[in-house]
Scaffold this active site. Sequence first.
Site, short mmCIF file in Angstrom:
data_model
loop_
_atom_site.label_atom_id
_atom_site.label_comp_id
_atom_site.label_asym_id
_atom_site.label_seq_id
_atom_site.Cartn_x
_atom_site.Cartn_y
_atom_site.Cartn_z
N ARG A 164 5.60 10.88 -2.76
CA ARG A 164 4.91 10.48 -1.40
C ARG A 164 6.27 10.69 -0.45
NH1 ARG A 164 4.46 4.55 1.34
NH2 ARG A 164 3.72 5.32 3.45
N ALA B 147 2.68 -0.54 5.15
CA ALA B 147 2.31 -0.48 6.59
C ALA B 147 1.79 -1.91 7.14
CB ALA B 147 1.15 0.50 6.69
N HIS C 109 12.28 -2.48 3.18
CA HIS C 109 11.77 -1.23 3.28
C HIS C 109 12.69 -0.14 3.02
CE1 HIS C 109 8.77 -2.98 5.67
NE2 HIS C 109 9.72 -3.73 6.22
N TYR D 118 11.06 8.72 1.67
CA TYR D 118 11.00 7.43 0.83
C TYR D 118 11.95 7.95 -0.40
CZ TYR D 118 7.68 5.78 3.95
OH TYR D 118 6.90 5.46 4.93
N PRO E 209 0.92 -1.27 0.18
CA PRO E 209 0.03 -0.19 -0.07
C PRO E 209 0.89 1.38 0.18
CG PRO E 209 -0.14 -1.01 1.93
CD PRO E 209 0.53 -2.02 1.08
N ASN E 210 0.21 2.14 -0.70
CA ASN E 210 0.87 3.45 -0.92
C ASN E 210 2.32 3.48 -1.88
OD1 ASN E 210 -1.27 4.76 0.66
ND2 ASN E 210 -0.48 3.84 2.43
N GLU F 175 11.95 -9.53 3.00
CA GLU F 175 11.33 -8.17 3.34
C GLU F 175 12.40 -6.93 3.08
OE1 GLU F 175 10.37 -8.23 7.48
OE2 GLU F 175 9.76 -6.01 7.56
N ARG G 243 12.15 5.03 13.18
CA ARG G 243 11.23 5.91 12.88
C ARG G 243 10.18 5.59 14.24
NH1 ARG G 243 8.78 5.22 6.99
NH2 ARG G 243 7.59 6.93 7.79
N ASN H 261 7.84 -5.49 -0.39
CA ASN H 261 7.67 -4.31 0.63
C ASN H 261 6.42 -4.20 0.87
OD1 ASN H 261 7.54 -1.95 2.03
ND2 ASN H 261 8.71 -0.72 0.43
C1 DQA Z 1 8.17 1.32 4.25
C2 DQA Z 1 8.00 1.40 5.83
C3 DQA Z 1 6.45 1.27 6.20
O1 DQA Z 1 6.73 1.49 7.82
C4 DQA Z 1 5.67 2.25 5.65
O2 DQA Z 1 4.08 1.91 6.19
C5 DQA Z 1 5.48 2.18 4.25
C6 DQA Z 1 6.85 2.06 3.62
C7 DQA Z 1 9.17 1.68 3.61
O3 DQA Z 1 9.51 1.14 2.49
O4 DQA Z 1 10.16 2.35 4.18
O5 DQA Z 1 4.49 2.49 3.67
O6 DQA Z 1 7.45 0.01 3.84
#
Ligand code: DQA
Length: 145
Positions: A17, A76, A99, A22, A9-10, A97, A106, A73
């Site tokens: 964003r 959230a 990020h 990011y 998501p996102n 995994e 954070r 990735n």
């Molecule tokens: C993320 C870190 C997550 O905590 C966050 O909700 C994201 C992006 C990252 O790539 O740093 O959406 O996965």
Amino acid sequence: MQILVLNGPNLNLLGTREPEIYGATTLADIEAACISHGATIGLTVSCAQSNCEGILIDHLHAARGTMAGVIINAGAYTHTSVALRDAISAIALPVVELHLSNTHAREAFRHVSLIAPVCVGVIQGFGARGYNLALDALKGHLTRA
Ligand code: DQA
């Protein structure tokens, strides 16, 4: 060797964003770089993104039998989704995994990953470059190199 790079998501909004967290690289740029870097190290990379938990789970299920491994990735959902964790466990494929940000630097709610215990490893904090690092790590894991 086929690898799925799955973004949650996102992450479709990358580039605009919160670029201070990011970075300015778009998801399209990241996916193109994954395909290109994958090809140089002998991996055929497919990419997918969804904002929906169930669709991410469907992608993981579809990877079983077709992919050698997955880079995810989960955004959230990393911090909330038992269903995603169970899907990773169920497919019995090596999953990395990833990020972009260092989630441990954070907010406290980002310090817990429900999926990390069922992944082979975690790469975080290196921005978009992390995807290439994850491909290298997964290739090494798959070939025991
Ligand atoms: C993320 C870190 C997550 O905590 C966050 O909700 C994201 C992006 C990252 O790539 O740093 O959406 O996965």
